[in-house]
Design an enzyme around this catalytic site. Structure first.
Site, PDB file in Angstrom:
ATOM      1  N   SER A 111       0.831  -1.210   0.000  1.00  0.00           N
ATOM      2  CA  SER A 111       0.000   0.000   0.000  1.00  0.00           C
ATOM      3  C   SER A 111       0.865   1.260   0.000  1.00  0.00           C
ATOM      4  O   SER A 111       0.592   2.213  -0.730  1.00  0.00           O
ATOM      5  CB  SER A 111      -0.892   0.059   1.237  1.00  0.00           C
ATOM      6  OG  SER A 111      -1.529  -1.154   1.433  1.00  0.00           O
ATOM      7  N   ALA A 113       4.030   1.468  -0.968  1.00  0.00           N
ATOM      8  CA  ALA A 113       4.811   1.537  -2.214  1.00  0.00           C
ATOM      9  C   ALA A 113       3.922   2.028  -3.361  1.00  0.00           C
ATOM     10  O   ALA A 113       4.355   2.848  -4.176  1.00  0.00           O
ATOM     11  CB  ALA A 113       5.419   0.174  -2.541  1.00  0.00           C
ATOM     12  N   ASP A 154       7.115   2.931   6.401  1.00  0.00           N
ATOM     13  CA  ASP A 154       7.072   2.194   5.123  1.00  0.00           C
ATOM     14  C   ASP A 154       7.151   3.156   3.936  1.00  0.00           C
ATOM     15  O   ASP A 154       7.723   2.827   2.898  1.00  0.00           O
ATOM     16  CB  ASP A 154       5.805   1.318   5.055  1.00  0.00           C
ATOM     17  CG  ASP A 154       4.568   1.982   5.642  1.00  0.00           C
ATOM     18  OD1 ASP A 154       4.650   3.176   6.038  1.00  0.00           O
ATOM     19  OD2 ASP A 154       3.523   1.327   5.704  1.00  0.00           O
TER      20      ASP A 154
END
Ligand code: MEV
Length: 323
Positions: A111, A113, A154
Site C-alpha cells: 500500500s 509503495a 514504510d
C-alpha cells in the site's frame, strides 16, 4: 498520450515496530521486490485503475467524485490522486496501472509503495517538482486518510530506499547502510491487519500504561544499540538485539504460535537472531544469519510450514522507469 512509469520498493521492519508509533525510532530496510505504477492522461472525466495482481480490473470513477472508494484495492491510488489534484489545483482523466513483484499478503508494504509510486508518477506527468520531503508528506497524508494509523516508516523506505533509522511522521530519517544484509524471511501464510494490531497495543497501553511505557523505552534502547551495531556490521549483535525485541513484542501480545515456530526454527538452524517483522499477528518473520547458515535457515522455516522468501535488502528507493 504521454505515459510515465515508476517503481518503488517494498519494505521490512528490522527493529522497533509498535514503539515507533509512540515516537521511538525504528530500523527499516527497503527490499528488492518492487511495485510498478504507470500513469497516463486520458480525454475522459474518469480515473481508471487496473491492478490485475490484486484482482482489480477496470475500476472507474469520475475524477470529480474521488475520495470514498468503493473498492478496497483501489483506495490508496484513488486517495493519492485526489490529494495530488487538490494540493496542486489540477484535474485530468487518468489511466493508472499497477503491478507488483510480491503478493499484497506478505506485509511487504504494497500500500505504501503503491501510494509513493502513484504520487511520484503524477508529479512527473504534470511536471510538478516535489522534494523527497514533499513526496513523503503527501504520501503520509494519503496513507493516514485511508488507514487512519501508521508511523510512515514504510513510506520512508519506499522513497529513500536503503536501510534507515526512522522516527514517526518522518521527524528523523537517517540512512544507515546500503549493504545487502544476510536476512531470511519466512511468511506464516496468515494475513495480519495492521490497524487492528496497533489498536490492540494502544488498548494494552491504556490498561497497563507504566509497564507498556517501559517496554517501549527498552525497544527504543535496543534500536539505538542496533543502529551502532549495523554501522560496524556487527550482525551477531544485531541478531541478539532482534531476539530481545521479539521477547518484548511477545509481551505486547502481537506474537503468534505460527510466528514463534518459525522464529525458534530459524534460531536453532543457526540464525544470529529472529523476530516477527511488522505489526505481528501473522505476516512474516525475519532471521539475520551468518551467510553459511542461510540455506539451513531456509530449510528450517519450510519444515515448520513457513514459506521462505528470498529478498535483497537496502534496495533503491522510488525511481522513474519510463519518463
Ligand atoms: C507495522 O508494519 C508496524 C507498526 O509499527 C505500525 C507503523 O509503524 O505504521 C505496527
Amino acid at each position: 498520450m504521454k505515459r510515465v512509469s515508476v517503481s518503488a520498493p517494498g519494505k521490512l521492519l528490522l527493529l522497533g515496530e509498535h514503539a515507533v508509533i509512540y515516537n521511538y525510532p525504528c530500523i527499516v530496510t527497503a527490499v528488492s521486490q518492487r511495485v510498478y505504477v504507470s500513469v497516463q492522461k486520458t480525454e475522459t472525466d474518469f480515473l481508471e485503475i487496473s491492478a490485475p495482481q490484486i484482482d482489480l480490473y477496470d475500476y472507474k470513477k469520475k475524477v470529480k467524485s474521488l475520495g470514498r472508494s468503493t473498492s478496497k484495492n483501489a483506495r490508496f491510488v484513488e486517495v493519492a490522486v485526489k490529494n495530488f489534484f487538490q494540493k496542486y489545483n489540477l484535474t485530468a482523466g487518468l489511466k493508472i496501472e499497477t503491478e507488483s513483484d510480491f503478493s499484497a499478503e506478505f506485509g511487504f508494504g504494497s500500500s505504501s509503495a503503491v501510494t509513493v509510486g502513484t504520487l511520484k508518477a503524477l508529479s512527473e506527468l504534470f511536471a510538478v517538482k516535489l522534494s523527497q520531503k514533499q513526496l513523503f508528506d503527501l504520501s503520509y497524508k494519503t496513507v493516514l486518510d485511508v488507514q487512519k494509523v501508521g508511523s510512515g516508516f514504510d513510506i520512508a523506505a519506499a522513497i529513500f530506499g536503503g536501510t534507515l533509522s526512522f522516527t514517526a511522521g518522518g521527524k528523523e530519517i537517517e540512512p544507515l547502510t546500503d549493504e545487502n544484509l544476510p536476512l531470511v524471511v519466512g511468511y506464516t501464510g496468515i494475513k495480519a491487519d495492521t490497524p487492528t494490531l496497533v489498536m490492540r497495543v494502544a488498548k494494552l497501553k491504556r490498561q497497563y500504561q507504566k509497564i507498556v511505557d517501559h517496554i517501549f523505552v527498552q525497544i527504543g534502547d535496543l534500536v539505538n544499540d542496533a543502529k551502532k551495531a549495523l554501522l560496524v556490521r556487527n550482525y551477531r549483535m544485531v541478531g541478539e538485539l532482534m531476539n530481545f525485541n521479539q521477547g518484548l513484542l511477545d509481551s505486547l501480545g502481537v506474537n503468534t504460535e505460527n510466528l514463534s515456530k518459525l522464529i525458534f526454527a530459524a534460531r536453532s538452524a543457526g540464525a544470529y537472531g529472529a523476530k516477527l517483522s511488522g505489526a505481528g499477528g501473522g505476516d512474516c518473520m525475519i532471521a539475520l544469519c551468518p551467510k553459511s547458515k542461510v540455506s539451513a535457515v531456509h530449510r528450517a522455516i519450510r519444515n515448520k510450514g513457513g514459506l521462505p522468501i528470498d529478498v535483497k535488502t537496502s534496495a533503491e528507493g522510488v525511481r522513474i522507469e519510463v519518463p
